[in-house]
Design a protein around this motif. Sequence first.
Motif, PDB file in Angstrom:
ATOM      1  N   PRO A  85       0.807  -1.215   0.000  1.00 15.04           N
ATOM      2  CA  PRO A  85       0.000   0.000   0.000  1.00 15.04           C
ATOM      3  C   PRO A  85       0.847   1.275   0.000  1.00 15.04           C
ATOM      4  N   ASP A  86       1.987   1.237   0.709  1.00 15.12           N
ATOM      5  CA  ASP A  86       2.875   2.404   0.719  1.00 15.12           C
ATOM      6  C   ASP A  86       3.442   2.669  -0.668  1.00 15.12           C
ATOM      7  N   ASP A  87       3.814   1.593  -1.388  1.00 14.99           N
ATOM      8  CA  ASP A  87       4.315   1.738  -2.755  1.00 14.99           C
ATOM      9  C   ASP A  87       3.237   2.335  -3.651  1.00 14.99           C
ATOM     10  N   SER A  88       2.013   1.836  -3.482  1.00 16.87           N
ATOM     11  CA  SER A  88       0.898   2.314  -4.292  1.00 16.87           C
ATOM     12  C   SER A  88       0.643   3.801  -4.036  1.00 16.87           C
ATOM     13  N   PHE A  89       0.693   4.198  -2.764  1.00 18.35           N
ATOM     14  CA  PHE A  89       0.489   5.605  -2.412  1.00 18.35           C
ATOM     15  C   PHE A  89       1.596   6.465  -3.008  1.00 18.35           C
ATOM     16  N   GLN A 133      13.126  19.322 -18.768  1.00 22.29           N
ATOM     17  CA  GLN A 133      12.282  20.138 -17.888  1.00 22.29           C
ATOM     18  C   GLN A 133      11.477  19.240 -16.952  1.00 22.29           C
ATOM     19  N   LEU A 134      10.954  18.129 -17.452  1.00 25.84           N
ATOM     20  CA  LEU A 134      10.198  17.214 -16.605  1.00 25.84           C
ATOM     21  C   LEU A 134      11.108  16.589 -15.542  1.00 25.84           C
ATOM     22  N   GLN A 135      12.317  16.219 -15.925  1.00 23.56           N
ATOM     23  CA  GLN A 135      13.256  15.632 -14.958  1.00 23.56           C
ATOM     24  C   GLN A 135      13.560  16.636 -13.843  1.00 23.56           C
ATOM     25  N   GLY A 136      13.800  17.892 -14.224  1.00 22.10           N
ATOM     26  CA  GLY A 136      14.070  18.924 -13.235  1.00 22.10           C
ATOM     27  C   GLY A 136      12.875  19.136 -12.300  1.00 22.10           C
ATOM     28  N   CYS A 137      11.696  19.168 -12.867  1.00 24.52           N
ATOM     29  CA  CYS A 137      10.486  19.361 -12.068  1.00 24.52           C
ATOM     30  C   CYS A 137      10.251  18.186 -11.117  1.00 24.52           C
ATOM     31  N   MET A 138      10.456  16.964 -11.602  1.00 27.76           N
ATOM     32  CA  MET A 138      10.219  15.764 -10.773  1.00 27.76           C
ATOM     33  C   MET A 138      11.230  15.679  -9.629  1.00 27.76           C
ATOM     34  N   SER A 146       1.098   6.800  -6.746  1.00 27.93           N
ATOM     35  CA  SER A 146       0.031   7.734  -7.111  1.00 27.93           C
ATOM     36  C   SER A 146       0.470   9.178  -6.851  1.00 27.93           C
ATOM     37  N   ARG A 147       1.251   9.394  -5.797  1.00 29.80           N
ATOM     38  CA  ARG A 147       1.785  10.727  -5.518  1.00 29.80           C
ATOM     39  C   ARG A 147       2.729  11.165  -6.632  1.00 29.80           C
ATOM     40  N   ASP A 148       3.573  10.235  -7.109  1.00 31.50           N
ATOM     41  CA  ASP A 148       4.482  10.529  -8.217  1.00 31.50           C
ATOM     42  C   ASP A 148       3.706  10.836  -9.494  1.00 31.50           C
ATOM     43  N   LEU A 149       2.623  10.110  -9.721  1.00 33.74           N
ATOM     44  CA  LEU A 149       1.803  10.371 -10.909  1.00 33.74           C
ATOM     45  C   LEU A 149       1.166  11.753 -10.841  1.00 33.74           C
ATOM     46  N   LEU A 150       0.712  12.141  -9.660  1.00 31.99           N
ATOM     47  CA  LEU A 150       0.147  13.477  -9.501  1.00 31.99           C
ATOM     48  C   LEU A 150       1.209  14.542  -9.753  1.00 31.99           C
ATOM     49  N   LYS A 151       2.409  14.294  -9.275  1.00 29.46           N
ATOM     50  CA  LYS A 151       3.501  15.242  -9.495  1.00 29.46           C
ATOM     51  C   LYS A 151       3.851  15.318 -10.985  1.00 29.46           C
TER      52      LYS A 151
END
Length: 189
Positions: A120-124, A182-187, A127-132
């Motif tokens: 569940p922690d991995d899943s959370f 730009q995406l790498q920098g933002c992530m 999903s947080r990474d996907l939102l970012k």
Amino acid sequence: MNQSLLSEQHTTESLANLLIRVAKEDRSAFSELYEATYRKLFGIVYRILKNQAVSEEVLQEVYLKIWDKASSFDASLASPITWMATIARNRTIDEVRKNQLPDSDADVDFDLIVDDSMTPDDSFSKSRDLLKLEACLDGLESPRAQMIKAAYLDGCSRQELAERFEQPLGTIKTWLHRSIKQLQGCMNL
């Protein structure tokens, strides 16, 4: 010849023309179609099967099906590579079902299979990474987010992107490169 050169040499239109000729049983067109697309289709098959020998066998069957079904290709419904990739994916999934689910009559939706290795922690966290990632994509200049999605989610070649976004190929290459940076920098923030 590397993948990017092949992608640049064959446009959606040229692949569609090859399929039309293949439908008329033109062996040289089939050979050219194979040379232009086998790396991409093998990648699709191999990603699912993760076995080179079986993937090569399945790929042969995929091209037999393309030969047999070329007359059913409709450019108004899908691009040639999407049509062929769908054949490859479906044939590969049939192979997985045949070898891993021999006693099952259940219809499996492979898109809904959950990764049991994720906690569940991995899943959370995922999903947080996907939102970012979505937020970072929103931060890109238009139409670069659409271009990134088309390239990396839909598998569009640089040539296809150049046609879709009505930009020179060099501009597309530059946009992709800069957008990824730009995406790498933002992530990483």
